[in-house]
Structure formats: structure tokens, C-alpha cells
Design an enzyme around this catalytic site. Sequence first.
Site, PDB file in Angstrom:
ATOM      1  N   ASP A   4      45.824  45.912  31.527  1.00  0.00           N
ATOM      2  CA  ASP A   4      45.784  46.267  30.108  1.00  0.00           C
ATOM      3  C   ASP A   4      45.246  47.703  30.050  1.00  0.00           C
ATOM      4  OD1 ASP A   4      43.058  46.052  30.491  1.00  0.00           O
ATOM      5  OD2 ASP A   4      42.718  44.609  28.879  1.00  0.00           O
ATOM      6  N   HIS A   5      44.886  48.167  28.844  1.00  0.00           N
ATOM      7  CA  HIS A   5      44.394  49.545  28.719  1.00  0.00           C
ATOM      8  C   HIS A   5      43.113  49.769  29.517  1.00  0.00           C
ATOM      9  CE1 HIS A   5      42.939  46.934  25.531  1.00  0.00           C
ATOM     10  NE2 HIS A   5      41.819  47.634  25.530  1.00  0.00           N
ATOM     11  N   HIS A  20      41.925  22.102  53.135  1.00  0.00           N
ATOM     12  CA  HIS A  20      42.096  22.791  51.850  1.00  0.00           C
ATOM     13  C   HIS A  20      43.453  22.482  51.207  1.00  0.00           C
ATOM     14  CE1 HIS A  20      38.440  24.907  52.717  1.00  0.00           C
ATOM     15  NE2 HIS A  20      38.938  25.322  53.872  1.00  0.00           N
ATOM     16  N   CYS A  77      42.038  44.235  34.390  1.00  0.00           N
ATOM     17  CA  CYS A  77      41.610  44.436  33.003  1.00  0.00           C
ATOM     18  C   CYS A  77      40.151  44.861  33.038  1.00  0.00           C
ATOM     19  CB  CYS A  77      41.883  43.214  32.130  1.00  0.00           C
ATOM     20  SG  CYS A  77      40.954  41.715  32.486  1.00  0.00           S
ATOM     21  N   GLY A  78      39.465  44.801  31.913  1.00  0.00           N
ATOM     22  CA  GLY A  78      38.083  45.276  31.903  1.00  0.00           C
ATOM     23  C   GLY A  78      37.219  44.525  32.904  1.00  0.00           C
ATOM     24  N   THR A  79      37.282  43.208  32.827  1.00  0.00           N
ATOM     25  CA  THR A  79      36.493  42.369  33.732  1.00  0.00           C
ATOM     26  C   THR A  79      37.339  41.660  34.787  1.00  0.00           C
ATOM     27  OG1 THR A  79      36.794  40.515  32.221  1.00  0.00           O
ATOM     28  CG2 THR A  79      34.780  41.842  31.945  1.00  0.00           C
TER      29      THR A  79
HETATM   30  C1  RB5 Z   1      39.588  44.699  26.593  1.00  0.00           C
HETATM   31  O1  RB5 Z   1      38.642  45.276  25.788  1.00  0.00           O
HETATM   32  C2  RB5 Z   1      38.933  43.602  27.449  1.00  0.00           C
HETATM   33  O2  RB5 Z   1      38.592  42.521  26.639  1.00  0.00           O
HETATM   34  C3  RB5 Z   1      39.867  43.170  28.552  1.00  0.00           C
HETATM   35  O3  RB5 Z   1      40.203  44.271  29.324  1.00  0.00           O
HETATM   36  C4  RB5 Z   1      39.342  42.148  29.536  1.00  0.00           C
HETATM   37  O4  RB5 Z   1      38.092  42.521  30.051  1.00  0.00           O
HETATM   38  C5  RB5 Z   1      39.393  40.751  29.108  1.00  0.00           C
HETATM   39  O5  RB5 Z   1      38.996  39.832  29.817  1.00  0.00           O
END
Ligand code: RB5
Length: 149
Positions: free
Chosen positions: A8-9, A133, A65-67
Site C-alpha cells: 500500500d502507500h 508439520h 504495508c505499514g506494519t
Molecule cells: C496505513 O496507514 C496502515 O494502516 C497500513 O499500511 C497497515 O499498517 C495496515 O495494517
Amino acid sequence: MRVAIASDHAGFEQKQILRDYMGGNGIEVIDLGPDTDDRVDYPDYAEMVARAIAHGDAERGVLVCGTGIGMAIAANKIDGIRAANVISPEFAALAREHNDANIVSVSGRFVDAEENARIIDAFLSTEFAGGRHAGRVDKIAALERAKER
Ligand code: RB5
């Protein structure tokens, strides 16, 4: 090995770096976007990578993504996907060895690109151990078949 990647961004900058890193190591990378860092919704891009793997267009996937959390949650909604949100190379190797994970979902905000490259190296180079497993992974697939029941 063919690897699909998307972000994502919040993960865009590292997606570009990690895409080029894998490509430079001779890996065939399918970049499913986005093409800019404009704000997007991470489930849309997680779905694209998950479906590419479920349809056999790629063997493994990388999400940023962010996390890494939201993309892993979204990708795991697609049957046949085992996406692991990973913040260390050791966990990346274990996600392959024990869980036969086919997608690694990493953090573009809390883990730097060098560490994420090491995570991807471990993820792509570690084989599923099978044995004890395998039955457990089969039980995960059985949960998909038991949906709605
Ligand atoms: C975007 O702000 C953030 O929520 C996304 O990148 C991610 O971390 C979601 O889990």
C-alpha cells in the site's frame, strides 16, 4: 522462482527497493502495484498477490504495508494462502519450515529495507520441513473446507 509483490502507500517505498533487490538476485518478480505512493487500501493489493498465488501465477508472495499486519489478515482470507507477518529472518525461516507459508508480509514503517531483504532471503531460501508439520498444515486447509459450517 516467481514471486508476486505488492504494497500500500505505507509500504510503497520499500516495495520498490525489495522488488529491485529480488530482481537483482535473479528472481522473477511480478509487481502488482501500486505504481505510486498515492493512498490506497491495503486489502485490494493483498488480494491481488493472494489470488496470483492461489491461481498458480506465482509461487510465493511479498506484501509490504505499514506494519505488515493488515495485508497478512486480508491475504489469509483467500483459500490456499498462508501469509505470515514477519519482523525477523528467524521468523521468516520458521514460517516456511513449520507453516509452509506462501506469503511473507513485512513492515515498511518499523523494519528497515536491509532487514526486510534478509527476511525475504530467509523466506525464499527455506524449504517446508514436512513431517510432523505436514499434518498441521493439512488441518489449516481443512478449516477452509469447513467454512460456514
Ligand atoms: C496505513 O496507514 C496502515 O494502516 C497500513 O499500511 C497497515 O499498517 C495496515 O495494517
